[in-house]
Design an enzyme around this catalytic site. Structure first.
Site, short mmCIF file in Angstrom:
data_model
loop_
_atom_site.label_atom_id
_atom_site.label_comp_id
_atom_site.label_asym_id
_atom_site.label_seq_id
_atom_site.Cartn_x
_atom_site.Cartn_y
_atom_site.Cartn_z
N ASP A 3 -13.42 -69.41 -35.07
CA ASP A 3 -13.28 -68.06 -35.58
C ASP A 3 -13.91 -67.94 -36.97
OD1 ASP A 3 -11.27 -69.44 -36.87
OD2 ASP A 3 -9.65 -68.38 -35.85
N CYS A 52 -10.85 -64.48 -31.40
CA CYS A 52 -10.03 -63.97 -30.32
C CYS A 52 -9.51 -62.58 -30.66
CB CYS A 52 -8.88 -64.93 -30.05
SG CYS A 52 -7.91 -65.27 -31.50
N CYS A 98 -4.81 -66.32 -37.87
CA CYS A 98 -5.73 -65.17 -37.88
C CYS A 98 -5.46 -64.26 -39.07
CB CYS A 98 -5.62 -64.38 -36.59
SG CYS A 98 -6.11 -65.30 -35.12
N CYS A 158 -15.57 -73.83 -35.70
CA CYS A 158 -14.11 -73.76 -35.77
C CYS A 158 -13.53 -72.79 -34.76
CB CYS A 158 -13.65 -73.35 -37.16
SG CYS A 158 -14.07 -74.54 -38.42
#
Ligand code: PLP
Lengths: 284, 388
Positions: free
Chosen positions: A37, A61, A105, A35
């Site tokens: 992350d 990231c 995130c 995926c």
């Protein structure tokens, strides 16, 4: 170039609480290599049941690393009840905000926290339990995840849902589904969705045919996007034996794909009692 | 100090180019179509640029049409060629790794009822020539295959493809935006019908490009409303841009053979250094442009690497999902079957004639540390890609 705040850059450059805890009280795992992350969170409680030590490891990231780091700072010293009340928006706010497309995130941070708390309470299962239908098969996002993101963040469009949960960001075939969830929650009249009717009793041959059709229509498009594929090996009573190819075969979400996606879809379109197993495991 | 290693994204305009363009803003600002000599002078400069671009690729000046860049050249070639056939053939062959400037117009045609074959590449990025051969039928209107890939630098066998298309009388377009000016190209020997060029990839200005249209190739213009560029592209010419592109083409041609060797040496130094010194590094693509290096790093994510390189003033790019703002990693790496453990951790370094060996060594100085740092942060390193 992303417009990251100084706070995001600070937590990216100097992430707090990186590492592992030897004998943690709770562990949470979300995301996968496929995926793009993933986050592993561990905590230990003190004798007043407050979070004493917390450590994380993140693959992702700059904003994924910063969100993880921020979340660990926010929960230190808190009780589990206080910690689980933290929303993804609060994580984003702590960092002075995140770009829209990176809000997922902050959601990943919050989800790992909930998974770790769940693990502590139940004493088993590190991963987030899927308690509802999987809507986005590319990123394994459930209806419950989407509903929660919509309610907590007052999302209004499919694009926003994608920014917050990643759902719909792969092959995009679930966009109408997300639209329908939005409509339901935002209170507009629900639209009639034409679902192919499930026949009552099936002969084995009908069952095989229907399973094959459902795999082709509902499952393969998403898997192929990622260079994977699924093949029907056999149907034995209510046991559906499949084999996974390519990326999916080694993917960390493979279990998730099999159990939660394929099975849900087959139960929906073929028969309520079907159980899906992978070829290699079938004989065990 | 900036170490610019993102030259496949865009390049600095050469000082000679900037200088050549300068008079055309406020001194020789006439319109080439005007009847007075003030405008007429300008036309001479456009014609000279046409000769310079033609010389770079072994074409004749009449075969060069100036456009507003690589994207327009690709659109003009594809849509112009298809429209000229008036629907008599309804099949298009392309590759899975084209730039969106080729892929998107072809997808539009697919929606309009054209059939599409997207030719595979293997794990080294090489084109499946046999599949391409098999897919050409009497129904095939156009084959569009890039000369060199922008992400990996992998070169495709354009001479052979062109030959096969010629034998079967099929239009052949090649997006050579990344190849022109970086490697020798001689269209007097390679029977390509249409070829796209972009100014800003070869130290020319942005927003200007060219399409090579071989003599007697039928093409319908896509911009209507003027007789410029031999009725093939309407609109008052971007004179400074065209002059700059011409100058850039001339510069690229000078000493090209030597520059190819110098760039390949620099690139190989960077490549070897990275593969030797960085943990979990893996090369993406073989048989490439001399300036391009694409490497993946296992278990870490590309945007994070880029951001840390940026702190050292090093500019590169990544095919990772996060870096691009999409959620999926590069379609090129996925077409090559790059394992998912690496697909999100790819970095592209692309060099130019202005890069030096000191810059390369500076990258090799800092990159291994960045990789180590991100690996420490990654939950997958100890367990070879799985949790716990
Ligand atoms: C292979 C390729 N084709 C086309 C283009 C588009 O060119 P331009 O930026 O001049 O429109 C690019 C540039 O990104 C490219 O790399």
């Amino acid at each position: 170039m992303w417009d990251y705040t100084d706070k995001v850059m600070d937590h990216f450059r100097n992430p707090r609480n990186v590492g592992e805890i030897k004998q943690p009280d709770g562990v949470g795992l979300v995301g996968s290599l496929a995926c793009g992350d993933a986050l592993k969170l561990m905590f230990k409680l003190d004798d007043q049941n407050r979070i004493d030590q917390v450590k994380f490891q993140t693959f992702g990231c700059a904003s994924a690393i910063a969100s993880s780091s921020a979340m660990t700072e926010m929960i230190k010293g808190k009780t589990l009840e206080e910690a689980e009340a933290i929303t993804n928006q609060e994580i984003a706010d702590y960092l002075g905000g995140l770009p829209d497309q990176k809000m997922h995130c902050s959601v990943m941070g919050r989800d790992a926290l909930l998974a770790a708390i769940d693990n502590y309470r139940k004493g088993k299962g590190f991963e987030r339990k899927v308690e509802s239908r999987v809507v986005c098969t590319c990123f394994g996002v459930s209806e419950q995840d989407i509903e929660r993101a919509i309610r907590e963040n007052h999302l209004k469009t499919v694009e926003e849902v994608t920014n917050y949960t990643k759902a719909g960001g792969g092959c995009g075939t679930c966009a109408p589904d997300i639209e329908a969830i939005l409509t339901r929650i935002l209170g507009s009249p629900p639209e009639e969705v034409a679902v192919p009717q499930k026949p009552k009793r099936l002969t084995t041959i009908q069952k095989i045919k229907l399973v094959e059709e459902t795999l082709e229509r509902e499952i393969r498009p998403a898997l192929r996007k990622d260079g994977g594929d699924i093949e029907l090996v056999d149907v034995d009573g209510n046991l559906v034996i499949v084999s996974l190819r390519g990326n999916c075969a080694q993917c960390r979400v493979a279990n998730f794909t099999l159990k939660d996606v394929v099975e849900v879809k087959l139960r929906e379109f073929v028969s309520d009692d079907l159980v899906v197993v992978e070829e290699a495991m079938a004989g065990m | 100090m900036t170490i610019y290693l993102d030259n496949n994204a865009t390049t600095i305009a050469a000082p000679e180019v900037v200088e050549a363009m300068r008079p055309f803003w406020s001194e020789q600002y006439g319109n080439a179509s005007s009847m007075h000599s003030f405008g007429g002078q300008v036309k001479r400069h456009i014609d000279r640029a046409r000769e310079q671009v033609a010389a770079l690729i072994g074409a004749s000046p009449a075969e060069i049409v100036f456009t507003a860049g690589g994207t327009e050249s690709d659109n003009l070639a594809i849509r112009g060629a298809i429209e000229a056939l008036e629907g008599s053939k309804k099949h298009i062959v392309t590759s899975r790794v084209e730039h969106p400037a080729v892929h998107s117009p072809i997808k539009r045609l697919e929606n309009l009822g054209y059939h599409l074959t997207e030719v595979r590449v293997d794990s080294d990025g090489a084109l499946d020539l046999e599949m391409l051969d098999r897919s050409i039928t009497p129904q095939t209107a156009l084959v569009s295959i890039m000369w060199a890939n922008n992400e990996t630098g992998v070169l495709f066998p354009i001479e052979e493809i062109a030959q096969r298309c010629k034998e079967r009388s099929v239009f052949f377009h090649s997006d050579a935006v990344q190849a022109v000016g970086k490697i020798p190209i001689d269209l007097s020997r390679v029977p390509v019908d249409l070829l796209s060029i972009s100014g800003h990839k070869l130290h020319g200005p942005k927003g200007v490009g060219a399409l090579f249209i071989r003599k007697r190739t039928k093409l319908l213009p896509q911009l209507l409303g003027g007789h410029q560029e031999g009725n093939r592209r309407a609109g008052t010419e971007n004179v400074p841009g065209i002059v700059g592109l011409g100058q850039a083409a001339e510069l690229a041609l000078e000493g090209l053979d030597k520059e190819v060797v110098r760039l390949a040496t620099l690139r190989d130094r960077l490549e070897k250094g990275i593969l030797d010194r960085c943990k979990g590094a893996r090369l993406n693509g073989r048989n490439r442009l001399p300036n391009t290096l694409n490497v993946s790093f296992e278990f870490i994510e590309g945007e994070s690497i880029l951001m840390m390189l940026d702190e050292h003033g090093i500019c590169a790019s990544s095919g990772s999902a996060c870096a691009s703002g999409s959620l999926e990693p590069s379609h090129v790496l996925r077409a090559m079957g790059v394992p998912f453990t690496c697909a999100h951790g790819s970095i592209r370094f692309s060099l130019s004639r202005y890069n030096t060996v000191e810059e390369i060594d500076q990258v090799l100085e800092v990159l291994p540390g960045i990789v180590d740092r991100l690996r420490e942060l990654s939950p997958f390193v100890q367990n070879g890609g799985s949790w716990a």
